[in-house]
Design a protein around this motif. Structure first.
Motif, PDB file in Angstrom:
ATOM      1  N   GLU A   1       0.839  -1.197   0.000  1.00 49.35           N
ATOM      2  CA  GLU A   1       0.000   0.000   0.000  1.00 49.35           C
ATOM      3  C   GLU A   1       0.878   1.252   0.000  1.00 49.35           C
ATOM      4  O   GLU A   1       1.915   1.300   0.649  1.00 49.35           O
ATOM      5  CB  GLU A   1      -0.927   0.003   1.216  1.00 49.35           C
ATOM      6  N   TYR A   2       0.419   2.262  -0.740  1.00 52.14           N
ATOM      7  CA  TYR A   2       1.169   3.511  -0.876  1.00 52.14           C
ATOM      8  C   TYR A   2       0.338   4.679  -0.353  1.00 52.14           C
ATOM      9  O   TYR A   2      -0.833   4.811  -0.694  1.00 52.14           O
ATOM     10  CB  TYR A   2       1.527   3.754  -2.341  1.00 52.14           C
ATOM     11  N   TYR A   3       0.973   5.538   0.482  1.00 50.07           N
ATOM     12  CA  TYR A   3       0.274   6.677   1.068  1.00 50.07           C
ATOM     13  C   TYR A   3       1.137   7.933   0.943  1.00 50.07           C
ATOM     14  O   TYR A   3       2.358   7.877   0.781  1.00 50.07           O
ATOM     15  CB  TYR A   3      -0.020   6.427   2.549  1.00 50.07           C
ATOM     16  N   GLY A   4       0.444   9.075   1.013  1.00 48.85           N
ATOM     17  CA  GLY A   4       1.125  10.360   0.985  1.00 48.85           C
ATOM     18  C   GLY A   4       0.265  11.417   1.627  1.00 48.85           C
ATOM     19  O   GLY A   4      -0.757  11.116   2.266  1.00 48.85           O
ATOM     20  N   SER A   5       0.621  12.654   1.448  1.00 53.10           N
ATOM     21  CA  SER A   5      -0.120  13.762   2.054  1.00 53.10           C
ATOM     22  C   SER A   5      -1.553  13.821   1.548  1.00 53.10           C
ATOM     23  O   SER A   5      -2.445  14.348   2.216  1.00 53.10           O
ATOM     24  CB  SER A   5       0.582  15.088   1.771  1.00 53.10           C
ATOM     25  N   GLU A   6      -1.797  13.270   0.375  1.00 49.49           N
ATOM     26  CA  GLU A   6      -3.141  13.273  -0.197  1.00 49.49           C
ATOM     27  C   GLU A   6      -3.914  11.993   0.113  1.00 49.49           C
ATOM     28  O   GLU A   6      -4.987  11.758  -0.444  1.00 49.49           O
ATOM     29  CB  GLU A   6      -3.051  13.473  -1.709  1.00 49.49           C
ATOM     30  N   GLY A   7      -3.349  11.162   0.987  1.00 46.78           N
ATOM     31  CA  GLY A   7      -4.041   9.933   1.357  1.00 46.78           C
ATOM     32  C   GLY A   7      -3.545   8.717   0.590  1.00 46.78           C
ATOM     33  O   GLY A   7      -2.391   8.673   0.145  1.00 46.78           O
ATOM     34  N   HIS A   8      -4.434   7.743   0.446  1.00 48.14           N
ATOM     35  CA  HIS A   8      -4.084   6.496  -0.228  1.00 48.14           C
ATOM     36  C   HIS A   8      -3.806   6.752  -1.697  1.00 48.14           C
ATOM     37  O   HIS A   8      -4.599   7.367  -2.403  1.00 48.14           O
ATOM     38  CB  HIS A   8      -5.237   5.502  -0.071  1.00 48.14           C
ATOM     39  N   GLN A   9      -2.669   6.274  -2.181  1.00 48.03           N
ATOM     40  CA  GLN A   9      -2.270   6.543  -3.554  1.00 48.03           C
ATOM     41  C   GLN A   9      -2.230   5.312  -4.441  1.00 48.03           C
ATOM     42  O   GLN A   9      -1.997   5.419  -5.636  1.00 48.03           O
ATOM     43  CB  GLN A   9      -0.905   7.232  -3.560  1.00 48.03           C
ATOM     44  N   GLY A  10      -2.427   4.156  -3.884  1.00 47.65           N
ATOM     45  CA  GLY A  10      -2.424   2.955  -4.716  1.00 47.65           C
ATOM     46  C   GLY A  10      -2.075   1.719  -3.925  1.00 47.65           C
ATOM     47  O   GLY A  10      -1.554   1.789  -2.804  1.00 47.65           O
ATOM     48  N   THR A  11      -2.380   0.567  -4.521  1.00 48.16           N
ATOM     49  CA  THR A  11      -2.100  -0.727  -3.902  1.00 48.16           C
ATOM     50  C   THR A  11      -1.636  -1.705  -4.964  1.00 48.16           C
ATOM     51  O   THR A  11      -2.218  -1.785  -6.045  1.00 48.16           O
ATOM     52  CB  THR A  11      -3.353  -1.305  -3.213  1.00 48.16           C
ATOM     53  N   THR A  12      -0.574  -2.423  -4.673  1.00 46.04           N
ATOM     54  CA  THR A  12      -0.176  -3.547  -5.496  1.00 46.04           C
ATOM     55  C   THR A  12      -0.654  -4.795  -4.778  1.00 46.04           C
ATOM     56  O   THR A  12      -0.161  -5.118  -3.689  1.00 46.04           O
ATOM     57  CB  THR A  12       1.348  -3.598  -5.680  1.00 46.04           C
ATOM     58  N   GLU A  13      -1.624  -5.477  -5.355  1.00 40.02           N
ATOM     59  CA  GLU A  13      -2.234  -6.610  -4.669  1.00 40.02           C
ATOM     60  C   GLU A  13      -1.351  -7.851  -4.742  1.00 40.02           C
ATOM     61  O   GLU A  13      -0.703  -8.129  -5.741  1.00 40.02           O
ATOM     62  CB  GLU A  13      -3.606  -6.917  -5.288  1.00 40.02           C
ATOM     63  N   SER A  14      -1.349  -8.595  -3.641  1.00 42.89           N
ATOM     64  CA  SER A  14      -0.631  -9.857  -3.596  1.00 42.89           C
ATOM     65  C   SER A  14      -1.536 -10.978  -4.056  1.00 42.89           C
ATOM     66  O   SER A  14      -2.737 -10.776  -4.251  1.00 42.89           O
ATOM     67  CB  SER A  14      -0.155 -10.151  -2.173  1.00 42.89           C
ATOM     68  N   ARG A  15      -0.967 -12.146  -4.236  1.00 46.04           N
ATOM     69  CA  ARG A  15      -1.763 -13.317  -4.584  1.00 46.04           C
ATOM     70  C   ARG A  15      -1.975 -14.153  -3.328  1.00 46.04           C
ATOM     71  O   ARG A  15      -1.124 -14.178  -2.436  1.00 46.04           O
ATOM     72  CB  ARG A  15      -1.051 -14.116  -5.671  1.00 46.04           C
ATOM     73  N   PRO A  16      -3.069 -14.884  -3.247  1.00 45.07           N
ATOM     74  CA  PRO A  16      -3.424 -15.555  -1.992  1.00 45.07           C
ATOM     75  C   PRO A  16      -2.548 -16.749  -1.631  1.00 45.07           C
ATOM     76  O   PRO A  16      -2.439 -17.099  -0.470  1.00 45.07           O
ATOM     77  CB  PRO A  16      -4.872 -15.996  -2.230  1.00 45.07           C
ATOM     78  N   LEU A  17      -1.915 -17.382  -2.616  1.00 45.24           N
ATOM     79  CA  LEU A  17      -1.141 -18.586  -2.327  1.00 45.24           C
ATOM     80  C   LEU A  17       0.341 -18.256  -2.173  1.00 45.24           C
ATOM     81  O   LEU A  17       0.830 -17.272  -2.724  1.00 45.24           O
ATOM     82  CB  LEU A  17      -1.320 -19.616  -3.452  1.00 45.24           C
ATOM     83  N   PRO A  18       1.107 -19.099  -1.452  1.00 47.77           N
ATOM     84  CA  PRO A  18       2.550 -18.861  -1.323  1.00 47.77           C
ATOM     85  C   PRO A  18       3.254 -18.958  -2.677  1.00 47.77           C
ATOM     86  O   PRO A  18       2.772 -19.590  -3.605  1.00 47.77           O
ATOM     87  CB  PRO A  18       3.022 -19.983  -0.388  1.00 47.77           C
ATOM     88  N   SER A  19       4.377 -18.340  -2.759  1.00 51.08           N
ATOM     89  CA  SER A  19       5.210 -18.381  -3.946  1.00 51.08           C
ATOM     90  C   SER A  19       6.574 -18.943  -3.586  1.00 51.08           C
ATOM     91  O   SER A  19       6.907 -19.107  -2.418  1.00 51.08           O
ATOM     92  CB  SER A  19       5.360 -16.978  -4.540  1.00 51.08           C
ATOM     93  N   VAL A  20       7.368 -19.250  -4.589  1.00 51.81           N
ATOM     94  CA  VAL A  20       8.712 -19.767  -4.367  1.00 51.81           C
ATOM     95  C   VAL A  20       9.707 -18.924  -5.154  1.00 51.81           C
ATOM     96  O   VAL A  20       9.511 -18.675  -6.348  1.00 51.81           O
ATOM     97  CB  VAL A  20       8.836 -21.246  -4.794  1.00 51.81           C
ATOM     98  N   GLN A  21      10.745 -18.478  -4.483  1.00 55.87           N
ATOM     99  CA  GLN A  21      11.815 -17.757  -5.155  1.00 55.87           C
ATOM    100  C   GLN A  21      13.135 -18.498  -4.995  1.00 55.87           C
ATOM    101  O   GLN A  21      13.391 -19.134  -3.963  1.00 55.87           O
ATOM    102  CB  GLN A  21      11.954 -16.334  -4.596  1.00 55.87           C
ATOM    103  N   LEU A  22      13.946 -18.432  -6.029  1.00 56.94           N
ATOM    104  CA  LEU A  22      15.289 -18.979  -5.999  1.00 56.94           C
ATOM    105  C   LEU A  22      16.254 -17.857  -5.640  1.00 56.94           C
ATOM    106  O   LEU A  22      16.280 -16.813  -6.299  1.00 56.94           O
ATOM    107  CB  LEU A  22      15.665 -19.550  -7.371  1.00 56.94           C
ATOM    108  N   VAL A  23      17.030 -18.052  -4.578  1.00 57.20           N
ATOM    109  CA  VAL A  23      18.056 -17.093  -4.184  1.00 57.20           C
ATOM    110  C   VAL A  23      19.417 -17.696  -4.478  1.00 57.20           C
ATOM    111  O   VAL A  23      19.726 -18.805  -4.029  1.00 57.20           O
ATOM    112  CB  VAL A  23      17.952 -16.746  -2.678  1.00 57.20           C
ATOM    113  N   GLU A  24      20.209 -16.999  -5.265  1.00 54.64           N
ATOM    114  CA  GLU A  24      21.564 -17.443  -5.571  1.00 54.64           C
ATOM    115  C   GLU A  24      22.554 -16.502  -4.899  1.00 54.64           C
ATOM    116  O   GLU A  24      22.423 -15.274  -4.993  1.00 54.64           O
ATOM    117  CB  GLU A  24      21.803 -17.466  -7.073  1.00 54.64           C
TER     118      GLU A  24
END
Length: 217
Positions: A175-198
């Motif tokens: 969620e993104y906020y500023g002096s003008e209030g809520h500015q946007g949301t990047t929604e997540s997905r409901p299930l877990p994800s997997v990332q590869l870390v090298e």
């Protein structure tokens, strides 16, 4: 104000994925002063002792919300195990990397991640951009937290001398906020994800060189 919101890759059947891929003071006086004054009684001596100082209350952590940015965010500390060249060391290091990333999401300070990531890590660079945009011009981010659910490494080295770990996780909406209030949301997905870390070992410490999404939730 127009904001460019970058969607952070999120990181399923966990073990199966990895097979396919090769963190006292002294008293006032002693003896007779010669004046004939009486020595203080035990109760009087006790009353004149230095009082025990009252502990200073610790600053209280307050998560970010629509009312304002996070306050007194605890600084994550890398565990000693995460500095060891071993399977367990790499797994502990991977967990710490995501703790450092969460600190950036709450404070706008990406220095912890930069200190343990290579400039060639493309996903790391995108992460810096997301945080920079989220905290531009006194704006702030809320939620966004990454929850690491499991980490696994076979501690096998790749031809590029990289060690790999799989991280199963989920992430809150960003969620993104500023002096003008809520500015946007990047929604997540409901299930877990997997990332590869090298990661590679440079100067006796782990450095992340790549973070890639194997499967989004």
């Amino acid at each position: 104000m127009t904001r460019t919101i970058l969607r952070r890759s999120r990181v399923w059947s966990f073990p199966a994925v990895f097979a396919a891929v090769v963190l006292a003071g002294c008293s006032g006086a002693s003896g007779d002063s010669g004046t004939g004054a009486a020595s203080p009684s035990p109760s009087q001596s006790s009353a004149s002792a230095t009082p025990t100082p009252t502990p200073t209350p610790s600053a209280v952590y307050k998560p970010a919300s629509a009312e304002g940015p996070a306050e007194n965010v605890p600084l994550p500390v890398m565990p000693e195990e995460a500095k060891v060249e071993s399977k367990e060391g790499l797994e502990a290091f991977a967990r710490y990397w995501y703790e450092a990333a969460n600190y950036g999401y709450e404070t706008g300070d990406v220095g912890l991640v930069q200190a343990i990531s290579s400039p060639e890590c493309v996903t790391c660079q995108k992460y810096y951009e997301v945080v920079e945009n989220g905290f531009k011009d006194s704006d702030w981010m809320a939620k966004s937290k990454i929850e690491v659910q499991d980490v696994h490494s076979d501690f096998a080295v790749t031809p590029e001398n990289r060690y790999q770990a799989l991280v199963q996780l989920r992430q809150d909406d960003m969620e993104y906020y500023g002096s003008e209030g809520h500015q946007g949301t990047t929604e997540s997905r409901p299930l877990p994800s997997v990332q590869l870390v090298e990661a590679t070992l440079e100067g006796g410490k782990w450095i992340v060189v790549n973070v890639a999404t194997i499967k989004a939730g």
